[in-house]
Write a protein that holds these residues in place. Structure first.
Motif, mmCIF file in Angstrom:
data_model
loop_
_atom_site.group_PDB
_atom_site.id
_atom_site.type_symbol
_atom_site.label_atom_id
_atom_site.label_comp_id
_atom_site.label_asym_id
_atom_site.label_seq_id
_atom_site.Cartn_x
_atom_site.Cartn_y
_atom_site.Cartn_z
ATOM 1 N N GLU A 73 0.839 -1.209 0.000
ATOM 2 C CA GLU A 73 0.000 0.000 0.000
ATOM 3 C C GLU A 73 0.876 1.261 0.000
ATOM 4 O O GLU A 73 0.613 2.207 -0.762
ATOM 5 N N ASP A 74 1.943 1.253 0.826
ATOM 6 C CA ASP A 74 2.856 2.414 0.876
ATOM 7 C C ASP A 74 3.556 2.605 -0.473
ATOM 8 O O ASP A 74 3.713 3.732 -0.950
ATOM 9 N N ALA A 75 3.969 1.484 -1.068
ATOM 10 C CA ALA A 75 4.677 1.578 -2.356
ATOM 11 C C ALA A 75 3.749 2.168 -3.426
ATOM 12 O O ALA A 75 4.156 3.019 -4.220
ATOM 13 N N LEU A 76 2.495 1.728 -3.426
ATOM 14 C CA LEU A 76 1.539 2.256 -4.404
ATOM 15 C C LEU A 76 1.308 3.754 -4.166
ATOM 16 O O LEU A 76 1.292 4.555 -5.102
ATOM 17 N N ASP A 77 1.141 4.118 -2.876
ATOM 18 C CA ASP A 77 0.947 5.531 -2.523
ATOM 19 C C ASP A 77 2.109 6.375 -3.024
ATOM 20 O O ASP A 77 1.913 7.414 -3.655
ATOM 21 N N SER A 78 3.333 5.898 -2.746
ATOM 22 C CA SER A 78 4.504 6.737 -3.055
ATOM 23 C C SER A 78 4.718 6.841 -4.562
ATOM 24 O O SER A 78 5.386 7.757 -5.026
ATOM 25 N N ARG A 79 4.141 5.922 -5.324
ATOM 26 C CA ARG A 79 4.221 6.045 -6.792
ATOM 27 C C ARG A 79 3.032 6.820 -7.350
ATOM 28 O O ARG A 79 2.814 6.836 -8.564
ATOM 29 N N GLY A 80 2.201 7.338 -6.467
ATOM 30 C CA GLY A 80 1.070 8.151 -6.922
ATOM 31 C C GLY A 80 -0.149 7.332 -7.324
ATOM 32 O O GLY A 80 -1.129 7.871 -7.836
ATOM 33 N N ASN A 81 -0.088 6.004 -7.100
ATOM 34 C CA ASN A 81 -1.238 5.168 -7.475
ATOM 35 C C ASN A 81 -2.149 4.994 -6.256
ATOM 36 O O ASN A 81 -2.357 3.891 -5.731
ATOM 37 N N VAL A 82 -2.713 6.133 -5.828
ATOM 38 C CA VAL A 82 -3.497 6.151 -4.585
ATOM 39 C C VAL A 82 -4.794 5.342 -4.742
ATOM 40 O O VAL A 82 -5.234 4.663 -3.806
ATOM 41 N N ALA A 83 -5.378 5.377 -5.938
ATOM 42 C CA ALA A 83 -6.636 4.646 -6.149
ATOM 43 C C ALA A 83 -6.417 3.152 -5.910
ATOM 44 O O ALA A 83 -7.217 2.491 -5.242
ATOM 45 N N LYS A 84 -5.313 2.608 -6.454
ATOM 46 C CA LYS A 84 -5.019 1.182 -6.261
ATOM 47 C C LYS A 84 -4.742 0.891 -4.786
ATOM 48 O O LYS A 84 -5.195 -0.132 -4.252
ATOM 49 N N ALA A 85 -3.990 1.787 -4.154
ATOM 50 C CA ALA A 85 -3.686 1.595 -2.731
ATOM 51 C C ALA A 85 -4.982 1.556 -1.925
ATOM 52 O O ALA A 85 -5.165 0.704 -1.050
ATOM 53 N N ASP A 86 -5.906 2.465 -2.237
ATOM 54 C CA ASP A 86 -7.189 2.500 -1.518
ATOM 55 C C ASP A 86 -8.003 1.230 -1.784
ATOM 56 O O ASP A 86 -8.685 0.720 -0.897
#
Ligand code: G1P
Length: 290
Positions: A73-86
């Protein structure tokens, strides 16, 4: 109020060998979610909060799928893929999960009995994750409503062709509403001659906790296994058993062909891929002369 559900996932997944050498059968994807996700999502939609998986060895991934994976989730967030992280966080928020180990595969009734201590003395649902039922109104939700109204055990049924009858549980009963039947009998995997109808049990059950005492006593039945159907049959008079002939779209993803059909059906519900799949199918069917 029904808060808990049992989802049996133990077993070798023989029909899906060789993939099931390394992956639990219910973790094989239907389109892009593991098959078990659909049962859990249906449970959550109907207000069920706690899921108990009945697992065999090496099936930890089933429970893990419903936990947070903070690193991902953190990795997705830091790459700007917040929708996937959520989206990943939302899966972990669906329900609370736990597992019990079924050391021997003695049948569906035995699997349900393994979860007794986690359920306690309240009504509960059972989902067989090989049966996916898509409906805007969750099938188990309608069954919970029926249970609340009548206090009876409720099982989901659908009309099946003669060829399927010897492989399923088959019920006997009278219609008492648009989708409801009051049952007077049921038999697991009957021969066609012995089958009371073509109404087959599909993997959704709403059961009262008294079933556990019955399961302790029930003898092995069809195919030498401790059958849930045989235990439910013993509750026919008190508190009674009803069937819900659900209107949703059902797929048996316990076979490779069924899994493929469910994946195609799921793809056809998705705006972003529907057109591509339909076009490809048209061309392929024409080319193959099917
Ligand atoms: C189980 C039940 C059967 C039911 C079926 C639905 O059988 O015992 O009554 O009709 O699930 O999928 P199984 O598929 O485990 O043989």
């Amino acid at each position: 109020m029904v808060r808990k559900a049992i989802i049996p996932v133990a077993g070798f997944g023989t029909r899906f060998l060789p993939v099931t050498k390394a992956i639990p059968k219910n973790m094989i994807p239907v389109l892009d979610h593991p098959a078990v996700h659909y049962a859990v999502a249906e449970a959550a939609q109907a207000g069920i909060r706690d899921i108990v998986f009945v697992v065999s060895k090496n099936q930890e991934s089933v429970e893990r799928y419903f936990h947070n994976n903070a690193e991902l989730e953190d990795a997705l967030d830091s790459r700007g893929n917040v929708a996937k992280a959520d989206e990943m966080r939302a899966i972990a928020k669906l329900v609370n999960v736990s597992s019990v180990l079924q050391e021997q595969q003695l049948g569906l009734g035995h699997a349900v009995l393994m979860a007794r201590d986690k359920i306690g003395a309240e009504p509960f649902a059972v989902f067989l994750p090989d049966d996916i039922i898509w409906d805007d109104h969750p099938t188990i939700g309608a069954m919970i409503e029926q249970h609340n109204e009548h206090g009876a055990n409720v099982i989901a049924v659908k009309e099946v062709p003669d060829s399927a009858v010897p492989f399923l549980g088959i019920v006997d009963g009278q219609p008492v509403g648009e989708h409801e039947y009051a049952l007077s009998g049921m038999v697991e995997k009957p021969s066609l001659e012995d089958a009371p109808s073509n109404l087959a049990i599909i993997g959704r059950y709403l059961l009262s906790p008294e079933i556990f005492d019955v399961l302790e006593r029930v003898e092995p039945g069809a195919i030498g296994e401790i059958q849930l159907t045989d235990a439910i049959k013993m509750m026919m008079v008190d508190p009674g058993v009803r069937a819900y002939r659900f209107p949703g779209s059902h797929f048996d993803v316990g076979t490779p062909a069924g899994l493929l059909k469910a994946s195609i059906y799921a793809a056809l519900q998705r705006d972003e891929m529907k057109e591509e799949i339909v076009e490809w199918m048209k061309v392929t069917i024409a080319e193959q002369g099917a």
